[in-house]
Scaffold this active site. Structure first.
Site, PDB file in Angstrom:
ATOM      1  CB  SER A  60      54.043  25.324  20.778  1.00 64.38           C
ATOM      2  OG  SER A  60      53.286  26.434  20.355  1.00 64.38           O
ATOM      3  CB  ALA A 113      48.475  27.569  25.934  1.00 62.99           C
ATOM      4  CG  HIS A 154      51.164  35.663  21.998  1.00 60.63           C
ATOM      5  ND1 HIS A 154      52.455  35.181  22.111  1.00 60.63           N
ATOM      6  CD2 HIS A 154      50.621  35.014  20.940  1.00 60.63           C
ATOM      7  CE1 HIS A 154      52.682  34.301  21.155  1.00 60.63           C
ATOM      8  NE2 HIS A 154      51.585  34.171  20.444  1.00 60.63           N
TER       9      HIS A 154
END
Length: 283
Positions: A60, A113, A154
């Site tokens: 990430s 996120a 996802h």
């Protein structure tokens, strides 16, 4: 001379499988290198990167703030939310103010996120109620009432309706509206700095060639990726791959780099990451 074996960490997801199809099947020359694929969820890969365990890995971009001393960013392999991205879903529509007081299932504290969620709420993690849940169990957490809201990443971004859930906010869409249509930086590939710059460039070129091969042989690469497409048929898997393997994936470009600088710079300004990371790109 034996080829050098390199560990290559990536998620067991259709987009990553699509990117590395040519490598997995030996369809492009890898010269002096052999790639050992390590398939793990993104939170695990983020944690392993903090320990410098893998030679090359998907992470990430939020996590890059914690590993920039060990790893350099590769120019290809990015997942950018171009007008879309992680979503907050629930059984019913909630406002931002209501969500701030609810329990939220999140896929990991080092995911991009989760950082985007803190931006959107205007609160650091310590000021709201969240539960870390494996990304593929977030729907279950919301349906069972274990949490009120789910932060999905996802393929869940395309399948949430099948779960009877509604979108409260798309964080990628929100980020673009707030940042002059810049994409939301989600994931990237990094390479360990133990390799000298010329070796990094050679490896980078091979990985870029794999992505390019898949884009040029899309039907075959999508077919390969289907084995990792949970609850998705071919058409939906192809759509998902198109969202996250595209021109941004071949090279961030200046817009992509600016978005990463802004994403992590803003996080540091707000005290959400421990230091201002040095963005080192393999060029």
């Amino acid at each position: 001379m034996q080829p050098m074996t390199l560990t290559l960490g990536h998620s067991p997801d259709p987009d990553d499988a699509f990117m590395f199809y040519a490598l997995a099947k030996g369809l492009i020359p890898t010269h002096d290198f052999h790639f050992e694929h390590v398939l793990q969820d993104i939170q695990t890969l983020n944690e392993r990167a903090t320990r410098g365990e893998l030679d090359i890995t998907a992470i990430s971009l939020h996590a890059y703030a914690y590993v920039s001393d060990r790893y350099a960013l590769l120019p290809s392999g990015a997942s950018m939310g171009d007008g879309y991205g992680p979503m907050l879903v629930a059984k019913q529509k909630f406002t931002r103010a209501e969500i701030a007081g609810k329990k939220i299932a999140v896929p990991g504290t080092m995911t991009s996120a989760f950082l985007a969620l803190q931006f959107w709420l205007g609160k650091p993690a310590k000021e709201f109620n969240y539960l870390v849940v494996p990304f593929d169990r977030i729907f279950q957490a919301v349906r069972s009432g274990q949490t009120d809201i789910g932060l999905i990443i996802h393929e869940g971004q395309l399948t949430y309706q099948k779960e009877g859930l509604v979108v409260c906010e798309d964080l990628g869409k929100w980020w673009g509206a707030e940042n002059n249509s810049l994409p939301l930086p989600l994931g990237g590939n990094v390479i360990h700095k133990k390799f000298p710059p010329d070796v990094r460039r050679k490896i980078s070129d091979i990985l870029t060639a794999s992505i390019k091969f898949s884009l040029e042989h899309r039907p075959d690469a999508v077919q390969h990726a289907l084995r990792y497409a949970r609850d998705m048929g071919r058409d939906l898997a192809d759509k998902f791959v198109g969202m996250y393997v595209n021109h941004w994936t071949l090279d961030y470009g200046e817009q992509g780099r600016e978005s990463i600088r802004r994403f992590l710079g803003r996080a540091f300004e707000r005290g959400l990451i421990p230091r201002q990371p040095e963005l080192e790109f393999v060029v």
